[in-house]
Design a protein around this motif. Structure first.
Motif, short mmCIF file in Angstrom:
data_model
loop_
_atom_site.label_atom_id
_atom_site.label_comp_id
_atom_site.label_asym_id
_atom_site.label_seq_id
_atom_site.Cartn_x
_atom_site.Cartn_y
_atom_site.Cartn_z
N ARG A 121 1.00 -1.08 0.06
CA ARG A 121 0.31 -0.21 -0.08
C ARG A 121 0.58 1.09 0.08
O ARG A 121 0.66 2.34 -0.66
CB ARG A 121 -0.58 0.05 1.45
CG ARG A 121 -2.00 1.28 1.25
CD ARG A 121 -2.46 1.08 0.20
NE ARG A 121 -3.95 2.19 -0.19
CZ ARG A 121 -3.68 2.91 -0.86
NH1 ARG A 121 -3.07 3.56 -0.99
NH2 ARG A 121 -5.15 4.26 -0.18
N ILE A 178 -8.77 0.28 -0.64
CA ILE A 178 -8.80 0.85 -1.88
C ILE A 178 -10.60 0.58 -2.08
O ILE A 178 -11.02 -0.39 -2.54
CB ILE A 178 -7.83 0.12 -2.34
CG1 ILE A 178 -6.56 0.83 -2.64
CG2 ILE A 178 -8.58 1.50 -3.53
CD1 ILE A 178 -5.56 0.21 -3.37
N THR A 185 -5.39 8.07 -5.26
CA THR A 185 -4.73 6.16 -5.30
C THR A 185 -3.93 5.66 -6.11
O THR A 185 -3.44 5.65 -6.87
CB THR A 185 -6.16 6.01 -5.57
OG1 THR A 185 -7.26 6.65 -4.34
CG2 THR A 185 -6.38 4.31 -4.67
N THR A 195 -0.61 4.53 -9.52
CA THR A 195 -1.46 4.73 -10.09
C THR A 195 -2.82 3.47 -10.45
O THR A 195 -2.70 3.31 -10.94
CB THR A 195 -1.70 6.14 -10.80
OG1 THR A 195 -1.15 6.77 -10.33
CG2 THR A 195 -3.69 6.87 -10.95
#
Length: 406
Positions: A121, A178, A185, A195
């Motif tokens: 992440r 997510i 993000t 991305t």
């Protein structure tokens, strides 16, 4: 002169009509409502369990068949197997192009697993906590070939496949927290920030994509050290010629070593999953049968107590001319009515649970007729068996013995 004594013939006992039998049998149920409710509840739980298990299994099977019909069953998966020495095999770079030359093949696409490119992440996550996520280089036509759909965002295109853009699977999105794709993000793939431009819905026929991060083929070669060899190919073929295509896929994908190629059909895996579900259903049906047996024991217990409590009534009826057969029929009918109440309630409860859960899950609601008919038949059989001994015991009581009991 001898006197001959003339005896009047003993009148035959009056026959009870079916309506009379039902009314007499229902007397014990009306006078003890709480006990009847608890005994019928035991039967109802067993029947509800059986009907619910069969109904939910049938509904999930109908949903699986619907999904297969929508996705198609003509998808074949070609993956790299193992060499003779047990090492991981490698497919040629041109395997996809060679498969596309097979006449009945309608489309082909591929992915390549990039083992060294771990997914995180952020850069602050310890390297050991990979979460079991995999990075795949993906072709642009993969989405259509495997029948995948997007939850949010867009799929890779000719522009984004050359840059650090990624589409993540449904399980990957859950593990990384997510909810949707967006320009802000990002995930870390192989030490590089990508991305997230899209999030996939669960892919029924290619479940490995659910826990993956998909990047473009060119960017994987330029930035992630990808060597260009595909690891899994997906092909769509004409349904009528599917087996013919399956026979030549291995030799076409890797002519030099066809034994190092594995061919599978995802729909077969789903069918195996359905068979496993059916085996589990059999186990749950066994649990329902045990519950049904316990309910039958409760009915038997209720009827035995009923005989003991109603000895005076039995004696009075016998003294008024009721035969043993009529007494036996009375208590047997009472047992059958008690079981029928439980069976009807259990069938309604099981059907209601099935319909409610199927509606909540978006499945077709399917309750086989044999399950409801079989459940009701089972309750009547259990009622007959459970009430047989108390009925026989009641019929054997003599009038004097029954009336003398306090």
């Amino acid at each position: 002169m001898a006197v001959v004594e003339m005896r009047r013939p003993r009148p035959a006992p009056a026959r009870m009509r079916p309506g009379d039998v039902m009314r007499v049998g229902a007397v014990g149920l009306r006078t003890r409502p709480l006990r009847v409710f608890l005994s019928a509840l035991g039967i109802a739980i067993g029947i509800a369990a059986m009907v619910g298990v069969v109904g939910l299994s049938s509904s999930s099977g109908a949903e699986l068949d619907r999904q297969l019909s929508a996705l198609g069953t003509n998808l074949l998966t070609v993956s790299a197997g193992s060499t003779i020495t047990g090492e991981a095999a490698q497919m040629p770079k041109g395997a996809e192009a060679m498969i596309e030359r097979i006449g009945p093949v309608e489309s082909a696409s591929s992915i390549a697993k990039i083992t060294e490119a771990k997914v995180y992440r952020s850069e602050h996550i310890p390297q050991a906590q990979t979460g079991g996520l995999n990075t795949y280089a993906a072709r642009l036509d993969l989405l259509d070939t495997v029948g995948a759909t997007l939850h949010s965002g867009t799929w890779l295109n000719a522009a984004t496949e050359r840059y650090p853009a990624a589409v993540i699977g449904s399980s990957t999105a859950q593990r990384l927290g997510i909810g949707a794709a967006g320009p802000d993000t990002q995930v870390v793939v192989g030490g590089i920030r990508f991305t997230v431009v899209g999030v996939l819905k669960p892919v029924a026929l290619a479940a490995e994509l659910d826990s993956g991060v998909l990047v473009g083929w060119p960017v994987a070669e330029e930035r992630l050290g990808f060597d260009g060899h595909p690891t899994t190919l997906y092909t769509r073929s004409e349904e009528a010629k599917l087996e013919s295509v399956r026979q030549v896929l291995a030799g076409t994908a890797n002519p030099e070593a066809p034994n190092e190629v594995d061919i599978s059909r995802p729909s077969d895996a789903l069918a195996a999953k359905q068979a496993t579900s059916q085996a589990f259903t059999g186990l749950l049906l066994g649990v329902g049968a045990v519950a049904l047996l316990v309910g039958g024991v409760g009915v038997a217990n209720t009827m035995v107590i009923s005989v003991l409590e109603r000895r005076a009534e039995i004696g009075l009826r016998r003294s008024l001319g009721a035969t043993r057969g009529q007494i036996r029929t009375q208590f047997l009918v009472e047992s059958l009515l008690l079981s029928a109440l439980g069976g009807a309630g259990g069938t309604l409860l099981g059907t209601g649970v099935t319909m409610g859960y199927a509606l909540y899950s978006g499945w077709p609601s399917v309750v086989p007729a044999w399950a409801t008919v079989g459940g009701l038949t089972a309750t009547l059989l259990i009622g007959a068996v459970a009430g047989l001994y108390p009925a026989v015991r009641a019929s054997r009581l003599s009038p004097t013995e029954a009336l003398s009991t306090p």
